[in-house]
Design an enzyme around this catalytic site. Structure first.
Site, short mmCIF file in Angstrom:
data_model
loop_
_atom_site.label_atom_id
_atom_site.label_comp_id
_atom_site.label_asym_id
_atom_site.label_seq_id
_atom_site.Cartn_x
_atom_site.Cartn_y
_atom_site.Cartn_z
N ARG A 1 -40.79 -61.49 -53.98
CA ARG A 1 -39.74 -61.08 -54.92
C ARG A 1 -38.36 -61.07 -54.25
O ARG A 1 -38.21 -60.64 -53.11
CB ARG A 1 -40.04 -59.67 -55.44
CG ARG A 1 -38.87 -59.09 -56.24
CD ARG A 1 -39.20 -57.84 -57.00
NE ARG A 1 -39.93 -56.87 -56.22
CZ ARG A 1 -40.67 -55.90 -56.76
NH1 ARG A 1 -40.75 -55.80 -58.06
NH2 ARG A 1 -41.31 -55.05 -56.00
N ARG B 1 -45.40 -41.75 -64.09
CA ARG B 1 -46.25 -42.30 -63.03
C ARG B 1 -47.23 -41.27 -62.49
O ARG B 1 -47.98 -41.56 -61.56
CB ARG B 1 -45.34 -42.76 -61.90
CG ARG B 1 -45.69 -44.13 -61.42
CD ARG B 1 -44.71 -44.49 -60.35
NE ARG B 1 -43.75 -45.42 -60.88
CZ ARG B 1 -43.31 -46.45 -60.20
NH1 ARG B 1 -43.71 -46.69 -58.99
NH2 ARG B 1 -42.44 -47.27 -60.73
N LYS C 1 -43.89 -55.66 -64.67
CA LYS C 1 -43.37 -54.74 -65.70
C LYS C 1 -41.86 -54.94 -65.89
O LYS C 1 -41.38 -55.05 -67.01
CB LYS C 1 -43.59 -53.27 -65.31
CG LYS C 1 -45.01 -52.88 -65.02
CD LYS C 1 -45.12 -51.40 -64.62
CE LYS C 1 -44.42 -51.03 -63.33
NZ LYS C 1 -45.00 -51.64 -62.12
N ARG D 1 -36.17 -56.27 -51.40
CA ARG D 1 -36.22 -54.81 -51.35
C ARG D 1 -36.87 -54.32 -50.06
O ARG D 1 -37.84 -54.91 -49.60
CB ARG D 1 -37.01 -54.27 -52.57
CG ARG D 1 -36.16 -54.18 -53.81
CD ARG D 1 -36.95 -53.90 -55.07
NE ARG D 1 -38.00 -52.91 -54.95
CZ ARG D 1 -38.81 -52.56 -55.96
NH1 ARG D 1 -38.64 -53.12 -57.15
NH2 ARG D 1 -39.74 -51.66 -55.79
N ARG E 1 -48.21 -48.49 -51.36
CA ARG E 1 -47.85 -48.29 -52.79
C ARG E 1 -49.08 -48.48 -53.68
O ARG E 1 -49.23 -47.80 -54.69
CB ARG E 1 -46.73 -49.24 -53.19
CG ARG E 1 -45.37 -48.74 -52.72
CD ARG E 1 -44.34 -49.84 -52.66
NE ARG E 1 -43.98 -50.39 -53.95
CZ ARG E 1 -43.31 -51.53 -54.09
NH1 ARG E 1 -42.93 -52.21 -53.02
NH2 ARG E 1 -43.00 -51.96 -55.28
P1 AP5 Z 1 -41.62 -57.32 -61.20
O1 AP5 Z 1 -41.31 -57.57 -62.63
O2 AP5 Z 1 -40.49 -56.96 -60.30
O3 AP5 Z 1 -42.82 -56.27 -61.07
P2 AP5 Z 1 -42.87 -54.70 -61.35
O4 AP5 Z 1 -44.16 -54.42 -62.03
O5 AP5 Z 1 -41.62 -54.25 -62.04
O6 AP5 Z 1 -42.97 -54.21 -59.87
P3 AP5 Z 1 -42.21 -53.10 -58.99
O7 AP5 Z 1 -42.67 -53.34 -57.59
O8 AP5 Z 1 -40.73 -53.07 -59.25
O9 AP5 Z 1 -42.84 -51.86 -59.52
P4 AP5 Z 1 -42.92 -50.57 -58.79
O10 AP5 Z 1 -43.52 -49.86 -59.91
O11 AP5 Z 1 -43.63 -50.40 -57.53
O12 AP5 Z 1 -41.41 -50.33 -58.29
P5 AP5 Z 1 -40.26 -49.45 -58.88
O13 AP5 Z 1 -39.00 -50.17 -58.68
O14 AP5 Z 1 -40.60 -48.97 -60.24
O15 AP5 Z 1 -42.37 -58.62 -60.65
C1 AP5 Z 1 -42.76 -58.70 -59.28
C2 AP5 Z 1 -42.58 -60.15 -58.79
O16 AP5 Z 1 -43.50 -60.98 -59.49
C3 AP5 Z 1 -41.18 -60.74 -59.07
O17 AP5 Z 1 -40.82 -61.56 -58.01
C4 AP5 Z 1 -41.37 -61.57 -60.35
O18 AP5 Z 1 -40.48 -62.69 -60.43
C5 AP5 Z 1 -42.82 -62.04 -60.18
N1 AP5 Z 1 -43.53 -62.17 -61.46
C6 AP5 Z 1 -43.49 -61.33 -62.51
N2 AP5 Z 1 -44.30 -61.77 -63.49
C7 AP5 Z 1 -44.87 -62.91 -63.02
C8 AP5 Z 1 -45.82 -63.83 -63.57
N3 AP5 Z 1 -46.35 -63.66 -64.79
N4 AP5 Z 1 -46.21 -64.89 -62.80
C9 AP5 Z 1 -45.68 -65.07 -61.55
N5 AP5 Z 1 -44.79 -64.24 -60.99
C10 AP5 Z 1 -44.38 -63.16 -61.72
O19 AP5 Z 1 -40.34 -48.19 -57.94
C11 AP5 Z 1 -39.96 -48.24 -56.57
C12 AP5 Z 1 -40.18 -46.90 -55.93
O20 AP5 Z 1 -39.37 -45.89 -56.59
C13 AP5 Z 1 -41.60 -46.33 -56.01
O21 AP5 Z 1 -42.44 -46.84 -54.98
C14 AP5 Z 1 -41.35 -44.83 -55.88
O22 AP5 Z 1 -41.08 -44.48 -54.56
C15 AP5 Z 1 -40.07 -44.65 -56.68
N6 AP5 Z 1 -40.34 -44.35 -58.09
C16 AP5 Z 1 -40.05 -45.13 -59.17
N7 AP5 Z 1 -40.44 -44.54 -60.31
C17 AP5 Z 1 -41.00 -43.35 -59.94
C18 AP5 Z 1 -41.62 -42.30 -60.68
N8 AP5 Z 1 -41.74 -42.34 -62.02
N9 AP5 Z 1 -42.11 -41.24 -59.98
C19 AP5 Z 1 -41.98 -41.18 -58.65
N10 AP5 Z 1 -41.43 -42.14 -57.89
C20 AP5 Z 1 -40.93 -43.22 -58.54
#
Ligand code: AP5
Length: 213
Positions: free
Chosen positions: A127, A88, A13, A159, A170
């Protein structure tokens, strides 16, 4: 254009949101990035969120909803944005609907990125992220220009919540708390599903196609 990017952790995403934001000149609002910034700056929100993030749990709805209400008031969000990682939970989605209704606007689309768990884990564990400009790399699929260094010159980090153990947690939390949003937005006729299993360019092309229809 007001768009939500929905999907499991590690699906891509953030990577796609960054590209889409540049191409369509829309602010990329990622709750994960906002929280990590708050954590680094040791703000009240950061201190409240730390233990939840590190354990792979969701940060409580009231904390996140207030954070997003404030962020959506910023001038750059006046005419559109990509929401990455928010909402979420159903409570967050309802809060977003209320905020939009108060402004007399609505979401244009919710893009749901889908992918097998085994690939999600591989993407997350490999990542590497830049804590400064937030560029996202992967040790195999998107290598940095120089080992361990971002194109902006900063050192890349892994991270704290990207360990295999936390990823498993997660994914469970995602199934329980976030997956119900798929049906929620489908019922509203807002959902478009994208197969996130292709290369970065293939997924980006699928994404563009959905907005041409
Ligand atoms: P990446 O683009 O980083 O994936 P992502 O979907 O953004 O994954 P995240 O792990 O960041 O999402 P998340 O939702 O768990 O974390 P967030 O930071 O929002 O890609 C991942 C990897 O794959 C990278 O290395 C990339 O290069 C590679 N890649 C991408 N596309 C590819 C492809 N097509 N082919 C090959 N490789 C590819 O949240 C973190 C924490 O914050 C949560 O766990 C929670 O505790 C808190 N939080 C955040 N938002 C909320 C909310 N709304 N409510 C409550 N808690 C929240």
């Amino acid at each position: 254009m007001k768009v939500v990017f929905l999907g499991p952790p590690g699906v891509g995403k953030g990577t796609q949101a960054a590209r889409f934001s540049e191409r369509h000149h829309l602010p990329h609002i990622a709750t994960g990035d906002l929280l990590r910034k708050a954590l680094a700056e040791k703000t009240e929100v950061g201190l409240k969120a730390r233990s939840f993030i590190e354990a792979g749990h969701l940060v409580p709805d009231d904390v996140i909803i207030q954070l997003m209400i404030d962020r959506l008031e910023a001038p750059d969000a006046a005419s559109g944005y990509i929401l990455d990682g928010f909402p979420r939970t159903i409570a967050q989605a309802k809060a977003l609907t209320r905020v939009l209704e108060e402004k007399g606007v609505q979401l244009d689309r919710v893009v749901y990125f889908s992918l097998d768990d085994a690939i999600l884990k591989e993407r997350i564990v490999g990542r590497r992220s830049c804590p400064s400009c937030h560029t996202i790399y992967h040790v195999i699929y998107r290598r940095p220009p120089h080992e361990g260094l971002c194109a902006c010159g900063n050192e890349l980090i892994q991270r704290k919540d990207d360990t295999e153990e936390t990823v498993a947690k997660r994914l469970i939390v995602y199934r329980e708390e976030t997956e119900p949003l798929i049906a929620y937005y489908k019922t509203q006729g807002l959902l478009t599903q994208i197969d996130a299993g292709g290369t970065l360019d293939e997924v980006a092309e699928s994404l563009e196609r959905t907005f041409q229809n």
